[in-house]
Design a protein around this motif. Structure first.
Motif, PDB file in Angstrom:
ATOM      1  N   ARG A   1       0.828  -1.216   0.000  1.00  0.00           N
ATOM      2  CA  ARG A   1       0.000   0.000   0.000  1.00  0.00           C
ATOM      3  C   ARG A   1       0.860   1.262   0.000  1.00  0.00           C
ATOM      4  O   ARG A   1       0.589   2.222  -0.706  1.00  0.00           O
ATOM      5  N   LEU A   2       1.929   1.190   0.798  1.00  0.00           N
ATOM      6  CA  LEU A   2       2.809   2.366   0.898  1.00  0.00           C
ATOM      7  C   LEU A   2       3.417   2.724  -0.452  1.00  0.00           C
ATOM      8  O   LEU A   2       3.489   3.894  -0.836  1.00  0.00           O
ATOM      9  N   VAL A   3       3.826   1.670  -1.191  1.00  0.00           N
ATOM     10  CA  VAL A   3       4.426   1.903  -2.516  1.00  0.00           C
ATOM     11  C   VAL A   3       3.370   2.488  -3.450  1.00  0.00           C
ATOM     12  O   VAL A   3       3.614   3.468  -4.174  1.00  0.00           O
ATOM     13  N   ALA A   4       2.162   1.900  -3.401  1.00  0.00           N
ATOM     14  CA  ALA A   4       1.075   2.380  -4.276  1.00  0.00           C
ATOM     15  C   ALA A   4       0.770   3.844  -3.968  1.00  0.00           C
ATOM     16  O   ALA A   4       0.555   4.665  -4.872  1.00  0.00           O
ATOM     17  N   GLU A   5       0.786   4.178  -2.683  1.00  0.00           N
ATOM     18  CA  GLU A   5       0.506   5.568  -2.286  1.00  0.00           C
ATOM     19  C   GLU A   5       1.588   6.513  -2.794  1.00  0.00           C
ATOM     20  O   GLU A   5       1.311   7.602  -3.291  1.00  0.00           O
ATOM     21  N   ARG A   6       2.832   6.050  -2.676  1.00  0.00           N
ATOM     22  CA  ARG A   6       3.950   6.887  -3.131  1.00  0.00           C
ATOM     23  C   ARG A   6       3.816   7.159  -4.640  1.00  0.00           C
ATOM     24  O   ARG A   6       3.994   8.275  -5.107  1.00  0.00           O
ATOM     25  N   GLN A   7       3.417   6.105  -5.375  1.00  0.00           N
ATOM     26  CA  GLN A   7       3.271   6.299  -6.823  1.00  0.00           C
ATOM     27  C   GLN A   7       2.118   7.242  -7.151  1.00  0.00           C
ATOM     28  O   GLN A   7       2.218   8.098  -8.033  1.00  0.00           O
ATOM     29  N   SER A   8       0.989   7.078  -6.413  1.00  0.00           N
ATOM     30  CA  SER A   8      -0.150   7.981  -6.683  1.00  0.00           C
ATOM     31  C   SER A   8       0.252   9.415  -6.395  1.00  0.00           C
ATOM     32  O   SER A   8      -0.076  10.331  -7.152  1.00  0.00           O
ATOM     33  N   ASN A   9       0.956   9.622  -5.281  1.00  0.00           N
ATOM     34  CA  ASN A   9       1.369  10.991  -4.932  1.00  0.00           C
ATOM     35  C   ASN A   9       2.292  11.567  -5.994  1.00  0.00           C
ATOM     36  O   ASN A   9       2.160  12.730  -6.384  1.00  0.00           O
TER      37      ASN A   9
ATOM     38  N   ILE B   1       2.946  15.349 -10.580  1.00  0.00           N
ATOM     39  CA  ILE B   1       3.255  15.692 -11.971  1.00  0.00           C
ATOM     40  C   ILE B   1       2.048  16.387 -12.605  1.00  0.00           C
ATOM     41  O   ILE B   1       2.172  17.421 -13.252  1.00  0.00           O
ATOM     42  N   CYS B   2       0.846  15.823 -12.374  1.00  0.00           N
ATOM     43  CA  CYS B   2      -0.287  16.417 -13.097  1.00  0.00           C
ATOM     44  C   CYS B   2      -0.743  17.734 -12.480  1.00  0.00           C
ATOM     45  O   CYS B   2      -1.373  18.539 -13.146  1.00  0.00           O
ATOM     46  N   SER B   3      -0.382  18.002 -11.235  1.00  0.00           N
ATOM     47  CA  SER B   3      -0.794  19.291 -10.663  1.00  0.00           C
ATOM     48  C   SER B   3       0.282  20.372 -10.806  1.00  0.00           C
ATOM     49  O   SER B   3       0.072  21.517 -10.411  1.00  0.00           O
ATOM     50  N   GLY B   4       1.412  20.013 -11.409  1.00  0.00           N
ATOM     51  CA  GLY B   4       2.517  20.969 -11.546  1.00  0.00           C
ATOM     52  C   GLY B   4       2.100  22.270 -12.205  1.00  0.00           C
ATOM     53  O   GLY B   4       2.509  23.360 -11.798  1.00  0.00           O
ATOM     54  N   PHE B   5       1.237  22.162 -13.229  1.00  0.00           N
ATOM     55  CA  PHE B   5       0.810  23.368 -13.946  1.00  0.00           C
ATOM     56  C   PHE B   5       0.025  24.301 -13.017  1.00  0.00           C
ATOM     57  O   PHE B   5       0.204  25.522 -13.033  1.00  0.00           O
ATOM     58  N   VAL B   6      -0.832  23.692 -12.190  1.00  0.00           N
ATOM     59  CA  VAL B   6      -1.641  24.517 -11.270  1.00  0.00           C
ATOM     60  C   VAL B   6      -0.719  25.248 -10.290  1.00  0.00           C
ATOM     61  O   VAL B   6      -0.872  26.447 -10.046  1.00  0.00           O
ATOM     62  N   TYR B   7       0.257  24.520  -9.759  1.00  0.00           N
ATOM     63  CA  TYR B   7       1.187  25.146  -8.814  1.00  0.00           C
ATOM     64  C   TYR B   7       1.901  26.327  -9.475  1.00  0.00           C
ATOM     65  O   TYR B   7       2.072  27.386  -8.872  1.00  0.00           O
TER      66      TYR B   7
END
Ligand SMILES: C[S@@+](CC[C@H](N)C(=O)[O-])C[C@H]1O[C@@H](n2cnc3c(N)ncnc32)[C@H](O)[C@@H]1O
Length: 369
Positions: free
Chosen positions: A26-34, A39-45
């Protein structure tokens, strides 16, 4: 091979579902989702940062923490909009949220205030982001980009006559100013990493507004500092050097490194953020000119962001490579690729010199055979 197998497994939705429910994975999956979300929110930032820069928020907080109402009045925004911006900026460490609903400068906002060149780059990115709206069309070469107009030399082929006119002069002025603002840090990093003492004459090719040669002349007055750039930029360099009181201490040559020979006699020749602006054929032509200009044993120094090879460097392989794609020419290269270009053009002993901020520029030096 193992890596490929692992990635195939990660791409399988049933595996992802199982991994998310199993405590160890789960921890690995969470790290990947984060990481993917980042990456996809970089533009908003980056747009939040742009809003802060355009509203001059950091200057407005420089005097000390302020309540939202007072900031809202100053920004000419509603209370709600100001609160939204301040909360977003707090999350990005640009601003600090303090007791009593007051906001002050955050560590990144303070750093930006101390480096006005970053603000100029943030504003400049509006052009880049417009060009990246359809990245696939950009990759296919179907987009007439804003950035290609910003860099007037970007669409010239070696040997083409120099573009001229008032709007071209304006374009030269805009990019030269932007470069000059960030060149001071790079100049200091280069001269710390490769001390100029013991050299006789240093020619900086594509030297922009002459920031590098100024720092060189101050750091090592015994070294003859020279630079060369296109006539419009060389004229700007002379004016800027005059203002800094440095014109008598450096020599400014004007010329085109595709159609003119470079001045001879230097025992160090530098190309700072120049090579990556050009495709391989043009890069080879520039290196050949450098080779002709240097005596045997002379040093060629190249400083620019370089990839780690196999597309592994975020700044060089992702950011700068797409920047250059939008500019319409050039690409970032790995240390190994630049080494190949240099060795094929009569340079040897190519070595990397550790740079303080490789994000701004990696440094390679080579000896002319
Ligand atoms: C990206 S800027 C880098 C400027 C400076 N070295 C720096 O790091 O800030 C590239 C420089 O190469 C110059 N340049 C481009 N094409 C050139 C040419 N054909 N001959 C001489 N200089 C050229 C540009 O005018 C510009 O100053």
């Amino acid at each position: 091979m193992l890596r490929h197998g692992r990635n195939l497994l990660l791409a399988n939705p049933s595996f992802q579902k199982w991994a998310a429910s199993f405590p160890l994975t789960r921890l690995v999956a969470e790290r990947q989702s984060n990481a993917l979300f980042d990456i996809c929110s970089g533009f908003v930032y980056s747009q939040i940062l742009l809003a802060c820069v355009r509203l001059d928020l950091f200057t407005k907080l420089a005097g000390g923490p302020r309540p939202i109402v007072s900031v809202a009045e100053d920004l000419d925004l509603s209370f709600d909009a100001t609160q939204r911006l301040l909360r977003a900026a707090t999350a990005l460490k640009l601003v600090d949220h303090l007791e009593g609903e007051r906001y002050g400068l955050g560590e990144l906002g303070a750093a930006l205030l101390a480096n006005p060149s970053i603000g100029a780059v943030v504003e400049h990115h509006a052009l880049l982001y417009a060009d990246l709206t359809d990245p696939v069309a950009l990759l296919r070469g179907d987009v007439k980009t804003e950035l290609s107009g910003y860099w007037p030399y970007a669409n010239r082929k070696p040997g083409d006559p120099a573009p001229a006119g008032a709007d071209v002069d304006e374009a030269y002025a805009a990019y030269s100013e932007l470069m000059a603002q960030s060149q001071l840090d790079i100049a200091e990093d280069i001269l710390d990493a490769f001390p100029p003492t013991g050299h006789r004459r240093w020619l900086d090719v594509g030297g922009g507004e002459g920031v590098f040669v100024s720092v060189l002349a101050i750091t090592a007055p015994e070294v003859e500092a020279q630079m060369l750039d296109l006539p419009q930029v060389a004229a700007r360099a002379r004016a800027a050097l005059q203002t800094r009181g440095m014109l008598s201490r450096v020599t400014v040559h004007e010329g085109d490194f595709f159609s003119d020979s470079l001045p001879k006699g230097a025992d160090v020749l530098s190309l700072i953020r120049v090579l990556h602006d050009h495709d391989d054929e043009a890069a080879r032509a520039i290196i050949a000119r450098a080779h002709d200009a240097l005596e045997p044993g002379g040093t060629l120094l190249i400083a620019e962001p370089m990839g780690g090879g196999r597309g592994s460097d975020r700044v060089s392989d992702a950011y700068f490579n797409f920047y250059l794609l939008a500019m319409g020419r050039g690409r970032t290269r790995s240390v190994a690729e630049i080494t190949c270009l240099l060795e094929a053009s009569g340079f040897s002993d190519v070595r990397a010199v550790a740079s303080r901020r490789p994000m701004l520029a990696n440094i390679l030096v080579a000896q002319r055979v």
